[in-house]
Design an enzyme around this catalytic site. Structure first.
Site, short mmCIF file in Angstrom:
data_model
loop_
_atom_site.label_atom_id
_atom_site.label_comp_id
_atom_site.label_asym_id
_atom_site.label_seq_id
_atom_site.Cartn_x
_atom_site.Cartn_y
_atom_site.Cartn_z
N GLU A 1 -3.09 10.65 -0.30
CA GLU A 1 -4.27 9.76 -0.20
C GLU A 1 -4.48 9.27 1.22
O GLU A 1 -5.61 9.17 1.69
CB GLU A 1 -4.09 8.56 -1.14
N GLU A 2 -3.38 8.98 1.91
CA GLU A 2 -3.51 8.41 3.26
C GLU A 2 -4.09 9.40 4.27
O GLU A 2 -4.45 9.01 5.38
CB GLU A 2 -2.15 7.87 3.76
N ASP B 1 0.85 -1.20 0.00
CA ASP B 1 0.00 0.00 0.00
C ASP B 1 0.88 1.24 0.00
O ASP B 1 1.22 1.74 1.05
CB ASP B 1 -0.92 -0.05 1.23
ZN LIG Z 1 -3.48 2.91 -0.03
#
Ligand SMILES: [Zn+2]
Length: 404
Positions: free
Chosen positions: A162-163, A128
């Protein structure tokens, strides 16, 4: 299948390069607020995508002011996003998106990759989503080498935030949802390799309770205890309204008070809430208002909330269902069994879907332990998933797959 397979073989020839790149990329700390690490990652990615040599833009995203405690908010610089477009006038247009930021700050002990065995590499963000960045890169490399490349246009967006909910890249995502026909996001697949279908929506909220300070021994009757009121609030908030089956709540942080002989005049908590559909979201918002109103009635106590649902729920519409069906069929041709399952996690795919772009958002690497120091990736999954996306794009360009 045969005429496509020689272009997929290219990906197999890259397996050792994929392994090296993954380790290089994961060893760069690109925590969402680590400006120098994100800068380094941006340059590395720009070089990796440079062979496509077409409209590469590095886009400033400005600042983000997350709420830290009661009244303070710190202004933090976001990294830059990388946007690459190719054949903007071709039809159809495919949007490919993946994030470069990770959840591990430079102070966290989990910084470097280690080999667990031949197929498993442990490291920060290996699944991720640095593995996902590689899936996207390798798929595009294979596609661009194929004779069908001229039939399709694409846009790549690599965002650095995004996180933390994509506060700076949201506008770029919204723009992409308007100008593209479908979205492919390279978030991790589920740990068993299956794809994500519907996703829950997610919101983060901060609650501030104010009371009145007083000496706990001399004049306790004058004081109004903010911690007690906040505790009441948390208990009441947790009795969720009946009927909201997919609603989950996590109070994840609490703060307040000081010396125990002082009645505390301030207490803060933060929570995350997840909902399966917009009806549950409305139920929760009404519930929150009701509980706040009850707490506000306590003499000398006031309560305020800040926050919002930054990721709307993502139920499956027909176009997205069809797109997932194409990936299941193409997966079978490659020997992969891909079902789509529900996930409580949310990502940029939630927002793209809410803006009307049919999106499959778990086309990245397969691994386990994401967001923890046990995160590992199945390194073979990167080539496997790159072939999946490459074959999909070739078939889409060839007309063997239709979006209609
Ligand atoms: Zn991610």
């Amino acid at each position: 299948m045969r005429h496509f397979s020689e272009y997929l073989d290219y990906i197999d020839s890259r397996r050792s390069i994929i392994r090296e790149l993954l380790i290089d990329w994961a060893n760069i700390n690109s925590f969402s607020y680590n400006a120098s690490g994100l800068h380094k990652m941006l340059n590395v990615l720009e070089n990796a995508f440079r062979p496509f040599n077409y409209q590469i833009e590095k886009i400033e995203l400005g600042f983000h002011q997350p709420l830290d405690s009661a009244e303070n908010s710190e202004k933090l610089c976001l990294g830059r996003a990388l946007r690459i477009r190719k054949r903007v006038t071709a039809k159809p247009q495919v949007f490919l998106c993946c994030h470069m930021d990770t959840v591990f700050p430079p102070s966290h002990p989990f910084q470097k990759c280690t080999h667990l065995d031949d197929n498993r590499i442990q490291g920060p963000g290996v699944t991720d989503a640095k593995g996902g960045l590689l899936v996207m890169l390798e798929a595009l490399e294979a596609f661009e080498r194929s004779p069908w490349a001229d039939e399709l246009g694409w846009e790549v967006l690599i965002n650095p935030d995004e996180e933390i909910g994509s506060p700076g890249s949201k506008l770029l995502l919204e723009e992409a949802a308007r100008t593209n026909d479908i979205g492919l996001i390279f978030e991790p697949s589920l740990s068993d390799g299956n794809l994500v279908g519907p996703r829950k929506g997610s919101g983060n909220f901060t609650i501030t309770v104010k009371g009145r300070a007083a000496h706990a021994g001399r004049e306790p009757d004058i004081g109004r205890n903010a911690i007690n009121a906040l505790a009441d609030f948390v208990v009441q908030l947790n009795s969720l309204p009946p009927g909201a089956v997919g609603l989950t709540l996590n109070v994840g942080y609490i703060e307040g008070g000081g010396p125990v002989n002082v009645v505390p005049d301030m207490a803060i908590c933060r929570f995350n809430v997840r909902v399966s559909n917009s009806e549950d979201q409305q139920l929760f918002e009404d519930h929150l208002e009701l509980v706040k109103a009850r707490i506000n009635q306590i003499d000398g106590i006031s309560i305020e909330s800040r926050g919002e649902f930054s990721r709307p729920p993502k139920p499956l519409d027909n176009r997205t269902r069809k797109l997932l069906g194409h990936f299941a069929v193409i997966g079978r041709e490659l020997g992969l069994s891909l079902e789509s399952r529900f996930s409580g996690g949310s990502c940029d795919g939630n927002n793209l879907a809410a803006w009307g772009l049919p999106t499959v958002d778990s086309l990245g690497a397969t691994g386990n332990g994401i967001h923890s120091s046990k995160e590992y990736v199945l390194i073979h999954s990167i080539a496997e998933r790159a072939k999946l996306t490459a074959l999909f794009m070739m078939k889409l360009a060839d007309g063997a797959v239709s979006l209609a």
